[in-house]
Motif scaffolding. Structure first.
Motif, PDB file in Angstrom:
ATOM      1  N   ASP A   1       0.830  -1.183   0.000  1.00  0.00           N
ATOM      2  CA  ASP A   1       0.000   0.000   0.000  1.00  0.00           C
ATOM      3  C   ASP A   1       0.874   1.246   0.000  1.00  0.00           C
ATOM      4  O   ASP A   1       2.081   1.203   0.255  1.00  0.00           O
ATOM      5  N   LEU A   2       0.266   2.413  -0.293  1.00  0.00           N
ATOM      6  CA  LEU A   2       1.023   3.649  -0.472  1.00  0.00           C
ATOM      7  C   LEU A   2       1.767   4.052   0.786  1.00  0.00           C
ATOM      8  O   LEU A   2       2.916   4.504   0.727  1.00  0.00           O
ATOM      9  N   SER A   3       1.144   3.863   1.960  1.00  0.00           N
ATOM     10  CA  SER A   3       1.801   4.240   3.209  1.00  0.00           C
ATOM     11  C   SER A   3       3.073   3.424   3.438  1.00  0.00           C
ATOM     12  O   SER A   3       4.120   3.960   3.788  1.00  0.00           O
ATOM     13  N   THR A   4       2.994   2.107   3.234  1.00  0.00           N
ATOM     14  CA  THR A   4       4.172   1.255   3.414  1.00  0.00           C
ATOM     15  C   THR A   4       5.245   1.577   2.400  1.00  0.00           C
ATOM     16  O   THR A   4       6.436   1.643   2.729  1.00  0.00           O
ATOM     17  N   ARG A   5       4.839   1.801   1.143  1.00  0.00           N
ATOM     18  CA  ARG A   5       5.820   2.131   0.112  1.00  0.00           C
ATOM     19  C   ARG A   5       6.520   3.442   0.413  1.00  0.00           C
ATOM     20  O   ARG A   5       7.740   3.577   0.217  1.00  0.00           O
ATOM     21  N   ALA A   6       5.759   4.449   0.898  1.00  0.00           N
ATOM     22  CA  ALA A   6       6.366   5.739   1.229  1.00  0.00           C
ATOM     23  C   ALA A   6       7.385   5.598   2.355  1.00  0.00           C
ATOM     24  O   ALA A   6       8.465   6.206   2.320  1.00  0.00           O
ATOM     25  N   THR A   7       7.067   4.784   3.347  1.00  0.00           N
ATOM     26  CA  THR A   7       7.999   4.567   4.457  1.00  0.00           C
ATOM     27  C   THR A   7       9.279   3.897   3.982  1.00  0.00           C
ATOM     28  O   THR A   7      10.390   4.277   4.362  1.00  0.00           O
ATOM     29  N   VAL A   8       9.139   2.879   3.134  1.00  0.00           N
ATOM     30  CA  VAL A   8      10.312   2.153   2.630  1.00  0.00           C
ATOM     31  C   VAL A   8      11.160   3.050   1.748  1.00  0.00           C
ATOM     32  O   VAL A   8      12.398   3.086   1.857  1.00  0.00           O
ATOM     33  N   THR A  42      20.745   4.724  -0.207  1.00  0.00           N
ATOM     34  CA  THR A  42      20.720   3.561  -1.092  1.00  0.00           C
ATOM     35  C   THR A  42      20.201   3.936  -2.468  1.00  0.00           C
ATOM     36  O   THR A  42      20.688   3.449  -3.486  1.00  0.00           O
ATOM     37  N   ILE A  43      19.182   4.786  -2.525  1.00  0.00           N
ATOM     38  CA  ILE A  43      18.658   5.326  -3.778  1.00  0.00           C
ATOM     39  C   ILE A  43      18.587   6.837  -3.642  1.00  0.00           C
ATOM     40  O   ILE A  43      18.659   7.389  -2.520  1.00  0.00           O
ATOM     41  N   ASN A  44      18.454   7.519  -4.763  1.00  0.00           N
ATOM     42  CA  ASN A  44      18.274   8.966  -4.721  1.00  0.00           C
ATOM     43  C   ASN A  44      16.794   9.309  -4.858  1.00  0.00           C
ATOM     44  O   ASN A  44      15.975   8.447  -5.231  1.00  0.00           O
ATOM     45  N   PRO A  45      16.407  10.555  -4.588  1.00  0.00           N
ATOM     46  CA  PRO A  45      14.986  10.915  -4.637  1.00  0.00           C
ATOM     47  C   PRO A  45      14.326  10.659  -5.984  1.00  0.00           C
ATOM     48  O   PRO A  45      13.158  10.270  -6.034  1.00  0.00           O
ATOM     49  N   ASN A  46      15.045  10.879  -7.073  1.00  0.00           N
ATOM     50  CA  ASN A  46      14.429  10.656  -8.386  1.00  0.00           C
ATOM     51  C   ASN A  46      14.125   9.180  -8.625  1.00  0.00           C
ATOM     52  O   ASN A  46      13.128   8.845  -9.270  1.00  0.00           O
ATOM     53  N   GLU A  47      14.972   8.307  -8.119  1.00  0.00           N
ATOM     54  CA  GLU A  47      14.676   6.881  -8.229  1.00  0.00           C
ATOM     55  C   GLU A  47      13.438   6.521  -7.417  1.00  0.00           C
ATOM     56  O   GLU A  47      12.600   5.709  -7.846  1.00  0.00           O
ATOM     57  N   GLY A  48      13.299   7.100  -6.243  1.00  0.00           N
ATOM     58  CA  GLY A  48      12.114   6.871  -5.443  1.00  0.00           C
ATOM     59  C   GLY A  48      10.858   7.421  -6.109  1.00  0.00           C
ATOM     60  O   GLY A  48       9.791   6.797  -6.055  1.00  0.00           O
ATOM     61  N   ARG A  49      10.972   8.587  -6.764  1.00  0.00           N
ATOM     62  CA  ARG A  49       9.822   9.154  -7.479  1.00  0.00           C
ATOM     63  C   ARG A  49       9.428   8.266  -8.657  1.00  0.00           C
ATOM     64  O   ARG A  49       8.246   8.125  -8.977  1.00  0.00           O
ATOM     65  N   TRP A  66       9.585   5.054  -8.752  1.00  0.00           N
ATOM     66  CA  TRP A  66       8.870   3.889  -8.222  1.00  0.00           C
ATOM     67  C   TRP A  66       7.388   4.149  -8.038  1.00  0.00           C
ATOM     68  O   TRP A  66       6.582   3.230  -8.134  1.00  0.00           O
ATOM     69  N   ILE A  67       7.031   5.390  -7.763  1.00  0.00           N
ATOM     70  CA  ILE A  67       5.611   5.714  -7.556  1.00  0.00           C
ATOM     71  C   ILE A  67       5.027   6.461  -8.742  1.00  0.00           C
ATOM     72  O   ILE A  67       3.961   7.064  -8.655  1.00  0.00           O
ATOM     73  N   GLY A  68       5.726   6.440  -9.890  1.00  0.00           N
ATOM     74  CA  GLY A  68       5.181   6.989 -11.122  1.00  0.00           C
ATOM     75  C   GLY A  68       5.248   8.486 -11.256  1.00  0.00           C
ATOM     76  O   GLY A  68       4.442   9.070 -11.993  1.00  0.00           O
ATOM     77  N   LEU A  69       6.175   9.133 -10.564  1.00  0.00           N
ATOM     78  CA  LEU A  69       6.320  10.584 -10.658  1.00  0.00           C
ATOM     79  C   LEU A  69       7.537  10.935 -11.501  1.00  0.00           C
ATOM     80  O   LEU A  69       8.524  10.207 -11.521  1.00  0.00           O
ATOM     81  N   PRO A  70       7.513  12.084 -12.206  1.00  0.00           N
ATOM     82  CA  PRO A  70       8.659  12.479 -13.032  1.00  0.00           C
ATOM     83  C   PRO A  70       9.819  12.960 -12.155  1.00  0.00           C
ATOM     84  O   PRO A  70       9.618  13.348 -10.996  1.00  0.00           O
ATOM     85  N   PRO A  71      11.052  12.933 -12.670  1.00  0.00           N
ATOM     86  CA  PRO A  71      12.197  13.414 -11.886  1.00  0.00           C
ATOM     87  C   PRO A  71      12.130  14.923 -11.675  1.00  0.00           C
ATOM     88  O   PRO A  71      11.484  15.648 -12.424  1.00  0.00           O
ATOM     89  N   ARG A  72      12.801  15.388 -10.648  1.00  0.00           N
ATOM     90  CA  ARG A  72      12.869  16.824 -10.365  1.00  0.00           C
ATOM     91  C   ARG A  72      14.325  17.261 -10.324  1.00  0.00           C
ATOM     92  O   ARG A  72      15.242  16.451 -10.179  1.00  0.00           O
TER      93      ARG A  72
END
Length: 380
Positions: free
Chosen positions: A317-324, A333-340, A342-348
């Motif tokens: 679920d979104l809450s668990t994914r956001a925490t991880v 381990t990853i950068n913010p753009n890689e995390g974005r 994963w949830i279908g958001l464009p890089p910043r």
């Protein structure tokens, strides 16, 4: 003749069933649909191997066939679902032919099993393919083989036969009264015409829509009801057991086939992970290899692979994914753009930096201290 062509099968119990009969068993239809659609629903990618890393190749022409349209009348989803479905139901596996133009794949066509066939060299196991008895190159055929050289459906024929027999018995029991509720005991001396009249009147009063009326017995007749034996009393248990047997043949946990009797929140999640690891993963590996062998050139096969994205099946679920994701970014381990991503958001902008957003580093002037701060400390 129908058995020779695979149209019907006879189980060890002597039950003759066809493929259509097998698919009418809900557990069988559910198992085939569950595996084939789960595989076809995953996103497919092409990656280029560079050292120990796999780099996405989003513009590879093979992706058009697997994601969009395999040909003018079949989508990529339908093609993959049908190949896996054939491998689950047919001992020869799921096959499709790749039509090449100037050496490049332009379309993928799944023929009927009577059109696309193959022969096997008994010594080496090499397969020779032909379409309408005309030889075709083995490198142009996508072939997903089932385990044990037999499909899961064939391995489960006996279990399916028992399920079909139980289903037929249930239909007859409730539709036509397959098991008599009792017997009329008639005294000696009653003629044949009288017996026929008694039988007709009894059926008219107590069978069909008029069942349940008050019974009137005459001429010394008695009614003796029949009791259910142990097998009849455990009829529902027998049907539940057949769901488990069919699930074993397809290597699917029983809760995923609707048997929720012993399912809990904890073991349902565990069964879901087992479904990915032990049920889908072998089919995904086999399909990835079959697609790679038939769709890539000899040069591309050296450093290109086809991968199905398993993350869609393990997505929480979104809450668990956001925490991880936040934990992985904080540990660099990853950068913010890689995390974005994963949830279908464009890089910043600035999101490619590996930094911990939970730690605010002090600026140089704040670390050294300003002159005003020194005056305030002196005054104190």
């Amino acid at each position: 003749m129908m058995a020779l062509f695979g149209l019907v099968n006879t189980t060890s119990g002597g039950i003759v069933i066809s493929l259509a009969d097998a698919l009418r068993v809900p557990a069988v239809a559910n198992a085939i649909q569950l595996i084939s659609e789960a595989v076809a629903s995953l996103d497919v990618t092409v990656k280029r191997i560079e050292g120990d890393s796999e780099i996405d190749v989003p513009d590879h022409p093979v992706l058009t066939l697997l994601r969009d349209e395999a040909n003018s009348f079949t989508t990529g989803f339908e093609l993959i679902r049908q190949i896996v479905r054939d491998a689950l139901m047919d001992d020869r596996g799921g096959m499709a032919w790749v039509n090449r133009v100037n050496g490049e794949p332009r379309e993928i066509i799944r023929y009927r099993r009577s059109v696309l066939q193959y022969d096997i060299d008994l010594d080496t196991g090499e397969r020779f393919y032909k379409i309408r008895n005309k030889p075709v190159a083995a490198g142009d055929v996508i072939h997903l083989l089932p385990p044990h050289e037999r499909s899961p459906l064939s391995m489960a024929w006996n279990a399916i036969g028992v399920a079909v027999a139980l289903d037929r018995h249930a239909g007859n029991l409730f539709a036509r009264g397959a098991r008599p509720s009792g017997a009329l005991i008639i005294q000696r001396g009653m003629g044949e015409d009288a017996i026929k009249a008694v039988r007709a009147s009894w059926r008219e009063a107590h069978e069909g829509e008029d069942q349940g009326r008050t019974a009137f017995l005459y001429d010394g007749m008695t009614f003796e009801p029949f009791t259910f034996n142990s097998t009849d009393a455990q009829f529902l248990e027998n049907r539940k057991f057949q769901i488990q047997e069919i699930g074993r043949a397809f290597n699917i946990p029983a809760p995923m086939l609707g048997d929720l009797e012993r399912a809990t929140w904890s073991n349902s999640e565990q069964k879901g992970r087992e479904f990915l690891s032990y049920t889908l993963e072998p089919w995904l590996r086999g399909l990835e290899g079959a697609l790679r062998r038939a769709l890539f050139t000899d040069e591309e096969r050296r450093n290109h692979v086809i991968r199905f994205d398993r993350d869609d099946l393990t997505r929480a679920d979104l809450s668990t994914r956001a925490t991880v994701i936040n934990s992985l970014i904080a540990s660099r381990t990853i950068n913010p753009n890689e995390g974005r991503h994963w949830i279908g958001l464009p890089p910043r902008e600035g999101g490619d930096e590996f930094a911990n957003p939970n730690i605010s580093e002090a600026k140089p002037d704040q670390q050294a201290g300003s002159p005003d701060d020194e005056d305030e400390h002196a005054t104190e």
